[in-house]
Design a protein around this motif. Structure first.
Motif, PDB file in Angstrom:
ATOM      1  N   ILE A  62      13.400  27.710  15.274  1.00  0.00           N
ATOM      2  CA  ILE A  62      13.098  27.246  16.633  1.00  0.00           C
ATOM      3  C   ILE A  62      13.035  28.440  17.589  1.00  0.00           C
ATOM      4  O   ILE A  62      12.102  28.580  18.386  1.00  0.00           O
ATOM      5  CB  ILE A  62      14.170  26.249  17.116  1.00  0.00           C
ATOM      6  CG1 ILE A  62      14.027  24.908  16.383  1.00  0.00           C
ATOM      7  CG2 ILE A  62      14.075  26.044  18.628  1.00  0.00           C
ATOM      8  CD1 ILE A  62      12.809  24.101  16.775  1.00  0.00           C
ATOM      9  N   LYS A  63      14.016  29.324  17.491  1.00  0.00           N
ATOM     10  CA  LYS A  63      14.093  30.440  18.436  1.00  0.00           C
ATOM     11  C   LYS A  63      12.925  31.409  18.289  1.00  0.00           C
ATOM     12  O   LYS A  63      12.492  32.024  19.261  1.00  0.00           O
ATOM     13  CB  LYS A  63      15.420  31.198  18.243  1.00  0.00           C
ATOM     14  CG  LYS A  63      16.635  30.424  18.740  1.00  0.00           C
ATOM     15  CD  LYS A  63      17.917  31.224  18.568  1.00  0.00           C
ATOM     16  CE  LYS A  63      19.125  30.479  19.116  1.00  0.00           C
ATOM     17  NZ  LYS A  63      20.371  31.269  18.994  1.00  0.00           N
ATOM     18  N   VAL A  64      12.400  31.538  17.070  1.00  0.00           N
ATOM     19  CA  VAL A  64      11.337  32.519  16.848  1.00  0.00           C
ATOM     20  C   VAL A  64      10.056  32.134  17.585  1.00  0.00           C
ATOM     21  O   VAL A  64       9.216  32.987  17.866  1.00  0.00           O
ATOM     22  CB  VAL A  64      11.068  32.685  15.336  1.00  0.00           C
ATOM     23  CG1 VAL A  64      10.248  31.530  14.779  1.00  0.00           C
ATOM     24  CG2 VAL A  64      10.367  34.010  15.059  1.00  0.00           C
ATOM     25  N   GLY A 211      18.780  19.896  10.296  1.00  0.00           N
ATOM     26  CA  GLY A 211      19.425  20.867  11.172  1.00  0.00           C
ATOM     27  C   GLY A 211      20.409  20.216  12.127  1.00  0.00           C
ATOM     28  O   GLY A 211      21.519  20.714  12.340  1.00  0.00           O
ATOM     29  N   VAL A 212      20.002  19.075  12.695  1.00  0.00           N
ATOM     30  CA  VAL A 212      20.871  18.348  13.627  1.00  0.00           C
ATOM     31  C   VAL A 212      22.103  17.813  12.899  1.00  0.00           C
ATOM     32  O   VAL A 212      23.237  17.930  13.392  1.00  0.00           O
ATOM     33  CB  VAL A 212      20.074  17.196  14.282  1.00  0.00           C
ATOM     34  CG1 VAL A 212      21.010  16.193  14.941  1.00  0.00           C
ATOM     35  CG2 VAL A 212      19.098  17.756  15.308  1.00  0.00           C
ATOM     36  N   PHE A 272      16.388  15.511  24.069  1.00  0.00           N
ATOM     37  CA  PHE A 272      17.768  15.213  24.482  1.00  0.00           C
ATOM     38  C   PHE A 272      18.689  15.142  23.266  1.00  0.00           C
ATOM     39  O   PHE A 272      19.784  15.726  23.273  1.00  0.00           O
ATOM     40  CB  PHE A 272      17.791  13.883  25.252  1.00  0.00           C
ATOM     41  CG  PHE A 272      19.141  13.506  25.787  1.00  0.00           C
ATOM     42  CD1 PHE A 272      19.530  13.890  27.051  1.00  0.00           C
ATOM     43  CD2 PHE A 272      20.023  12.748  25.020  1.00  0.00           C
ATOM     44  CE1 PHE A 272      20.784  13.534  27.560  1.00  0.00           C
ATOM     45  CE2 PHE A 272      21.269  12.390  25.508  1.00  0.00           C
ATOM     46  CZ  PHE A 272      21.647  12.787  26.788  1.00  0.00           C
ATOM     47  N   THR A 273      18.247  14.438  22.226  1.00  0.00           N
ATOM     48  CA  THR A 273      19.076  14.280  21.027  1.00  0.00           C
ATOM     49  C   THR A 273      19.296  15.612  20.321  1.00  0.00           C
ATOM     50  O   THR A 273      20.414  15.918  19.876  1.00  0.00           O
ATOM     51  CB  THR A 273      18.423  13.278  20.058  1.00  0.00           C
ATOM     52  OG1 THR A 273      18.185  12.044  20.735  1.00  0.00           O
ATOM     53  CG2 THR A 273      19.321  13.024  18.854  1.00  0.00           C
ATOM     54  N   THR A 278      22.865  19.987  18.720  1.00  0.00           N
ATOM     55  CA  THR A 278      22.964  21.427  18.444  1.00  0.00           C
ATOM     56  C   THR A 278      23.687  22.187  19.550  1.00  0.00           C
ATOM     57  O   THR A 278      24.060  23.342  19.351  1.00  0.00           O
ATOM     58  CB  THR A 278      21.566  22.037  18.277  1.00  0.00           C
ATOM     59  OG1 THR A 278      20.828  21.893  19.510  1.00  0.00           O
ATOM     60  CG2 THR A 278      20.799  21.367  17.158  1.00  0.00           C
ATOM     61  N   ALA A 279      23.874  21.541  20.733  1.00  0.00           N
ATOM     62  CA  ALA A 279      24.433  22.219  21.913  1.00  0.00           C
ATOM     63  C   ALA A 279      23.643  23.487  22.228  1.00  0.00           C
ATOM     64  O   ALA A 279      24.195  24.494  22.651  1.00  0.00           O
ATOM     65  CB  ALA A 279      25.918  22.541  21.711  1.00  0.00           C
ATOM     66  N   ASN A 280      22.324  23.411  22.018  1.00  0.00           N
ATOM     67  CA  ASN A 280      21.464  24.575  22.187  1.00  0.00           C
ATOM     68  C   ASN A 280      20.180  24.137  22.897  1.00  0.00           C
ATOM     69  O   ASN A 280      19.380  23.390  22.332  1.00  0.00           O
ATOM     70  CB  ASN A 280      21.151  25.193  20.811  1.00  0.00           C
ATOM     71  CG  ASN A 280      20.432  26.526  20.932  1.00  0.00           C
ATOM     72  OD1 ASN A 280      19.394  26.635  21.580  1.00  0.00           O
ATOM     73  ND2 ASN A 280      20.982  27.550  20.303  1.00  0.00           N
ATOM     74  N   SER A 281      19.999  24.591  24.129  1.00  0.00           N
ATOM     75  CA  SER A 281      18.826  24.205  24.905  1.00  0.00           C
ATOM     76  C   SER A 281      17.535  24.722  24.279  1.00  0.00           C
ATOM     77  O   SER A 281      16.498  24.061  24.330  1.00  0.00           O
ATOM     78  CB  SER A 281      18.940  24.739  26.346  1.00  0.00           C
ATOM     79  OG  SER A 281      20.033  24.157  27.007  1.00  0.00           O
ATOM     80  N   GLU A 282      17.601  25.927  23.697  1.00  0.00           N
ATOM     81  CA  GLU A 282      16.399  26.516  23.104  1.00  0.00           C
ATOM     82  C   GLU A 282      15.859  25.656  21.965  1.00  0.00           C
ATOM     83  O   GLU A 282      14.647  25.575  21.754  1.00  0.00           O
ATOM     84  CB  GLU A 282      16.692  27.929  22.589  1.00  0.00           C
ATOM     85  CG  GLU A 282      16.907  28.953  23.695  1.00  0.00           C
ATOM     86  CD  GLU A 282      17.185  30.334  23.127  1.00  0.00           C
ATOM     87  OE1 GLU A 282      17.522  30.422  21.935  1.00  0.00           O
ATOM     88  OE2 GLU A 282      17.071  31.312  23.882  1.00  0.00           O
ATOM     89  N   ALA A 283      16.756  25.004  21.222  1.00  0.00           N
ATOM     90  CA  ALA A 283      16.320  24.176  20.096  1.00  0.00           C
ATOM     91  C   ALA A 283      15.458  23.012  20.564  1.00  0.00           C
ATOM     92  O   ALA A 283      14.586  22.543  19.830  1.00  0.00           O
ATOM     93  CB  ALA A 283      17.536  23.648  19.338  1.00  0.00           C
ATOM     94  N   ALA A 284      15.691  22.544  21.798  1.00  0.00           N
ATOM     95  CA  ALA A 284      14.942  21.400  22.318  1.00  0.00           C
ATOM     96  C   ALA A 284      13.685  21.809  23.072  1.00  0.00           C
ATOM     97  O   ALA A 284      12.843  20.954  23.372  1.00  0.00           O
ATOM     98  CB  ALA A 284      15.847  20.578  23.241  1.00  0.00           C
TER      99      ALA A 284
END
Length: 436
Positions: A62-64, A211-212, A272-273, A278-284
């Motif tokens: 996701i981050k990449v 992942g989730v 949102f889910t 993941t507690a990670n904004s970037e993932a969403a």
């Protein structure tokens, strides 16, 4: 043109949409984490090692895509209009909205913590030598401004520094407009890159349920079900305050801006889910980008508002800071007898209005800003470390509200600009969820 609903055909009972798969992964992850919390440490460590690999593979993929997606979307959206005045309008309207809503988040947090008083009766261990030497220092207002302007685009992209990438992309878009016909190939490239990155995100999102599930399992296995009862009043206060904020503040925004609720709810449920688990904004972020455009927000507005909101519109994080800082003050009063007045609380909130704006650029984000606020007002940092024990549970809630608030901001700015596509939103709401 999307395929008519009749052509999709009935979905088999065992075929789940991506949203349903993510929720199933979340539930399975909670039960798996609960089971792991009862294992002996060696066995649990082996399971956690495998789960961390699954979680981190998803987050890495996701981050990449974050930096190229943001850069291409902002340039293509802004330069595609060919209108500098419009770009300026979107910028100042976004910032005005961000400031109003985050201020209301602080107010809701302050009211909730003073009504519920979660810190009353909590005794702090002030003799513990809690060191904050390893924590990064929060940025001052001048450092926040300087930080927004990168010295190297490659470095900013490598660190996924969203604010710096957005700042460079906006200026670059201005240059593309100024270049006229010579900038057309660059604009076409950015448009193509945006489409490719959305397809890339679609491929990665097929892995999201795993992942989730792995992310939530690791959290529950470390914290244990008992963590839900430790400092339960603090957890209840924050979650309750966030619900009040979403229902009354964001709900009022939805009503005032005439946001179509059903399409918006459908568009925001997956980001949102993912953010919650993941507690990670970037993932969403990639899914939020894609869905906000599908629901009727122009790409140029999505490309600016969502990334900018990651630094300036952290509704959940600012509300958390209000609750957590006063919680520590209440616990300190129980321990030392020194009262922290409403006036002092308001002064702290004014300081947090500034320091929370740079929270996205600070390692250990909200916790660092909290420690800084406590030290500035002479409150024991031991209270922050007490909260750190349940911070994973708190982080899930505040991160998901951050994502929800930023998605709503993009719709509001689009409506404010008169560019929100209601017909597209209605069509999106009526379209059945595709099978992944």
């Amino acid at each position: 043109m999307s395929e008519p609903a009749a052509a999709v055909g009935p979905r088999k009972w065992y075929s789940f949409t991506l949203s349903q798969q993510i929720v199933i992964g979340l539930v399975i992850g909670v039960f798996l984490g609960w089971w792991l919390s009862g294992l002996d440490p060696a066995a649990k460590a082996q399971w956690n090692k495998a789960l961390v690999v699954v979680r981190d593979v998803f987050l890495h993929l996701i981050k990449v895509m974050i930096a190229p997606l943001i850069f291409a979307s902002v340039v293509q959206g802004f330069a595609g209009t060919g209108d500098m005045k419009k770009a300026q309008r979107i910028g100042w309207k976004s910032l005005v909205y961000f400031e109003i809503v985050t201020t209301l988040a602080l107010v809701v947090g302050l009211l909730a913590v003073n009504i519920m008083k979660p810190g009353v009766g909590v005794v702090l261990q002030l003799d513990q030598a809690q060191s904050t030497a390893g924590l990064a220092k929060p940025q001052t207002w001048d450092q926040i401004i300087l930080h927004a302007f990168p010295t190297s685009l490659m470095d900013s992209m490598a660190r996924n520094d969203v604010l710096q990438v957005v700042c460079f992309a906006v200026i670059f878009a201005v240059a593309v407009i100024a270049a006229g016909p010579a900038g057309k190939p660059v604009l076409d490239f950015c448009g193509s890159l945006t489409q490719v990155m959305f397809k890339f995100a679609g491929i990665i999102m097929k892995f999201a349920p795993f992942g989730v599930g792995a992310a939530i399992a690791v959290t529950v296995s470390h914290q244990g079900v008992g963590s839900l009862f430790t400092l339960a009043k603090m957890i209840f206060t924050l979650y309750g305050a966030l619900i009040v904020f979403v229902v009354f503040v964001l709900g009022a925004v939805v009503w005032i801006a005439k946001v179509p609720l059903k399409p918006f709810a459908k568009a925001v449920r997956e980001p949102f889910t993912i953010a919650f688990a993941t507690a990670n904004s970037e993932a969403a972020l990639p899914k939020a980008f894609d869905n906000m455009e599908k629901v009727g927000v122009p790409r140029g507005i999505v490309g600016f508002v969502l990334p900018a909101g990651y630094s300036f519109n952290l509704d959940g994080s600012t509300l958390y800071l209000a609750v957590a800082s006063v919680f520590v003050a209440q616990a300190a009063e129980t321990t030392t007898g020194i009262h922290f007045s409403i006036g002092a609380q308001i002064t702290m909130m004014l300081m947090l209005m500034l320091t929370s704006k740079g929270v996205a650029a600070v390692p250990r984000a909200s916790f660092v800003v909290l420690v800084a606020a406590l030290e500035s007002f002479g409150l024991p940092t031991a209270g922050a470390f007490l909260i750190l024990g349940i911070d994973a549970l708190l982080d899930m809630a505040r991160t998901s509200v951050n994502v929800l608030g930023n998605c709503l901001a993009s719709v509001v700015v689009a409506r404010w600009e008169g560019e929100f596509d209601d017909a597209k939103a209605a069509a999106y709401a009526a379209t059945p969820d595709p099978k992944p």
